[in-house]
Design a protein around this motif. Structure first.
Motif, short mmCIF file in Angstrom:
data_model
loop_
_atom_site.label_atom_id
_atom_site.label_comp_id
_atom_site.label_asym_id
_atom_site.label_seq_id
_atom_site.Cartn_x
_atom_site.Cartn_y
_atom_site.Cartn_z
N ARG A 37 0.87 -1.21 0.06
CA ARG A 37 -0.09 0.00 0.08
C ARG A 37 0.87 1.33 -0.16
NH1 ARG A 37 -3.44 -2.92 3.56
NH2 ARG A 37 -2.56 -1.88 5.24
N LYS A 38 1.84 1.35 0.87
CA LYS A 38 3.00 2.30 0.83
C LYS A 38 3.49 2.77 -0.44
CE LYS A 38 6.83 4.17 3.36
NZ LYS A 38 7.76 3.80 4.34
N ALA A 39 3.94 1.53 -1.01
CA ALA A 39 4.61 1.69 -2.33
C ALA A 39 3.67 2.22 -3.52
CB ALA A 39 5.27 0.20 -2.76
N TYR A 40 2.48 1.76 -3.32
CA TYR A 40 1.47 1.99 -4.44
C TYR A 40 1.24 3.60 -4.20
CZ TYR A 40 -3.09 2.59 -6.60
OH TYR A 40 -4.05 2.95 -7.47
N GLN A 79 -0.33 12.28 0.91
CA GLN A 79 -0.96 11.86 -0.31
C GLN A 79 -1.62 12.75 -1.01
OE1 GLN A 79 -2.27 8.43 1.52
NE2 GLN A 79 -4.09 8.74 1.08
N GLY A 80 -1.71 13.07 -2.43
CA GLY A 80 -2.86 13.67 -3.29
C GLY A 80 -2.05 15.01 -3.73
N ALA A 81 -2.58 15.60 -4.53
CA ALA A 81 -2.22 16.88 -5.00
C ALA A 81 -3.25 17.57 -5.67
CB ALA A 81 -1.26 16.44 -6.21
N SER A 82 -3.27 18.88 -5.69
CA SER A 82 -4.32 19.92 -6.48
C SER A 82 -3.64 20.77 -7.23
CB SER A 82 -4.96 20.41 -5.34
OG SER A 82 -5.82 19.55 -4.56
N VAL A 83 -4.25 21.06 -8.45
CA VAL A 83 -3.86 22.18 -9.43
C VAL A 83 -5.07 23.08 -9.84
CG1 VAL A 83 -2.78 22.82 -11.45
CG2 VAL A 83 -1.87 20.97 -10.25
N THR A 84 -4.78 24.47 -9.91
CA THR A 84 -5.92 25.15 -10.20
C THR A 84 -5.36 26.22 -11.11
OG1 THR A 84 -7.31 25.00 -8.38
CG2 THR A 84 -7.83 26.85 -9.71
N TYR A 128 -7.36 3.74 0.30
CA TYR A 128 -7.34 2.20 0.32
C TYR A 128 -8.23 1.63 1.59
CZ TYR A 128 -3.89 2.86 4.39
OH TYR A 128 -3.55 3.67 5.54
N HIS A 129 -8.67 0.47 1.16
CA HIS A 129 -9.45 -0.02 2.15
C HIS A 129 -8.99 -0.52 3.62
CE1 HIS A 129 -12.47 -3.27 3.71
NE2 HIS A 129 -13.38 -2.79 2.99
N PRO A 130 -9.40 -0.49 4.68
CA PRO A 130 -8.87 -0.65 5.97
C PRO A 130 -8.37 -2.09 6.06
CG PRO A 130 -11.05 -0.45 6.55
CD PRO A 130 -10.80 -0.08 4.85
N SER A 131 -9.07 -3.11 5.23
CA SER A 131 -8.58 -4.66 5.63
C SER A 131 -8.80 -5.52 4.59
CB SER A 131 -9.94 -5.17 6.72
OG SER A 131 -10.99 -4.93 5.88
N GLU A 132 -9.20 -5.26 3.34
CA GLU A 132 -9.57 -6.06 2.38
C GLU A 132 -8.43 -5.87 1.08
OE1 GLU A 132 -13.35 -6.62 0.96
OE2 GLU A 132 -14.04 -6.97 2.87
N GLY A 133 -7.35 -5.12 1.24
CA GLY A 133 -6.31 -5.00 0.20
C GLY A 133 -6.65 -4.50 -0.92
N ILE A 134 -7.66 -3.39 -1.04
CA ILE A 134 -8.06 -2.78 -2.34
C ILE A 134 -7.45 -1.13 -1.96
CG2 ILE A 134 -9.73 -1.84 -3.72
CD1 ILE A 134 -9.83 -4.74 -3.68
N SER A 135 -6.83 -0.68 -2.96
CA SER A 135 -6.18 0.53 -3.28
C SER A 135 -7.11 1.33 -4.43
CB SER A 135 -5.06 0.75 -3.09
OG SER A 135 -4.05 0.28 -1.89
N PHE A 235 0.26 -4.98 -7.65
CA PHE A 235 1.17 -4.38 -7.49
C PHE A 235 2.46 -4.46 -6.99
CE2 PHE A 235 3.77 -0.42 -5.81
CZ PHE A 235 3.35 0.29 -6.66
N GLY A 236 3.50 -4.88 -8.28
CA GLY A 236 4.63 -5.56 -7.88
C GLY A 236 4.95 -6.87 -8.33
N TYR A 237 3.78 -7.56 -8.61
CA TYR A 237 4.08 -8.95 -8.96
C TYR A 237 2.80 -9.52 -10.09
CZ TYR A 237 0.82 -9.56 -5.21
OH TYR A 237 -0.30 -9.50 -4.39
#
Length: 271
Positions: A37-40, A79-84, A128-135, A235-237
């Motif tokens: 998750r951190k790498a993603y 995380q994240g970014a904004s541009v206007t 990301y989801h707190p428990s199910e591995g979805i980002s 992610f990664g494999y």
């Protein structure tokens, strides 16, 4: 009454119609561990940082013929970014006749328009989801213009600027302008569907739904990628590193996540 590409109406003063394109895109990924998750998140922050997003929005400005007056951009922690971008009218008086047509816009050049009191924004939302591995990674882009042609001409370029699993696209025309006799025009171009601004090769790979309110000049299109290869969401494999049961379980989680985003509702777990 609406003009077509063969029929132009002389307006009284400036075209006051406001046309707003909202482009929301989602990328889904399976990240099993905290390290993944951190790498993603780090990958997303690098790929879609404020500098790259600024360059994307600058190209959008070029496509619709806008002059950039001011840029505000920010990368956020963690995380994240904004541009206007604040943009002003373009340098030409005449709008090309092809700008009235319902067709995909250029990649990325060839359309010029007049703009005033307009802006373009982007905000990103990795999570990301707190428990199910979805980002997931969501980017929201809004292009709001005053003038004759629609910001939909930038949609083709925006679609090609991101790897996208799901898209939600909204287009709305607000306000009114007047002809020389004082009659109000609440829309100044024909539009049947946002899909007409998406190239066929893109439409062929997405499942698509339209929800349009024609009398209110509101148009909405949702798109979900048809093809599914599990390796593209790990992610990664690759999927070969997983057992068949793991592949099935992860596939079901990912597809459930996509369906929930696409249909805009939570789907109960199957027994």
């Amino acid at each position: 009454m609406k003009p077509t590409s063969e029929q132009r109406i002389t307006l009284h003063g400036f075209n006051n119609l406001t046309k707003t394109l909202s482009f929301n895109r989602y990328d889904i990924c399976y990240t099993k561990t905290k390290e993944e998750r951190k790498a993603y998140i780090e990958y997303i922050n690098e790929q879609y940082n404020a500098v790259r997003l600024t360059n994307i929005l600058k190209t959008v400005s070029e496509i619709i013929g806008a002059h950039v007056l001011n840029i505000a951009k920010q990368d956020y922690i963690p995380q994240g970014a904004s541009v206007t971008l604040l943009v002003s009218e373009g340098p030409v008086v005449e709008v090309p006749s092809e700008s009235w047509d319902e067709s995909p816009g250029p990649l990325p050049e060839g359309v010029v328009m007049q703009l005033d009191k307009s802006h373009i924004t982007v905000h990103t939302y990795p999570e990301y989801h707190p428990s199910e591995g979805i980002s997931t990674f969501r980017a929201d882009i809004d292009v709001s213009t005053c003038g004759e042609i629609s910001p939909l001409k930038a949609l083709n370029y925006l679609i090609h600027s991101f790897d996208t699993d799901i898209m939600a696209i909204d287009y709305r025309v607000r306000g009114f302008t007047r002809d020389i006799n004082g009659n109000k025009l609440f829309i100044d171009h024909d539009i049947n569907s946002i899909q007409n601004y998406i190239p066929e090769e893109v439409k062929n790979v997405y499942q698509m739904i339209d929800v349009n309110v024609y009398q209110e000049h509101i148009f909405h299109t949702k798109c979900k990628l048809k093809a599914f290869d599990l390796s593209n969401y790990l992610f990664g494999y690759s999927k070969e590193a997983l057992t068949p049961q793991e592949q099935q379980e992860i596939t079901e989680r990912l597809q459930k996540e996509m369906d929930e985003i696409y249909y805009g509702k939570n789907i109960p777990h199957s027994d």
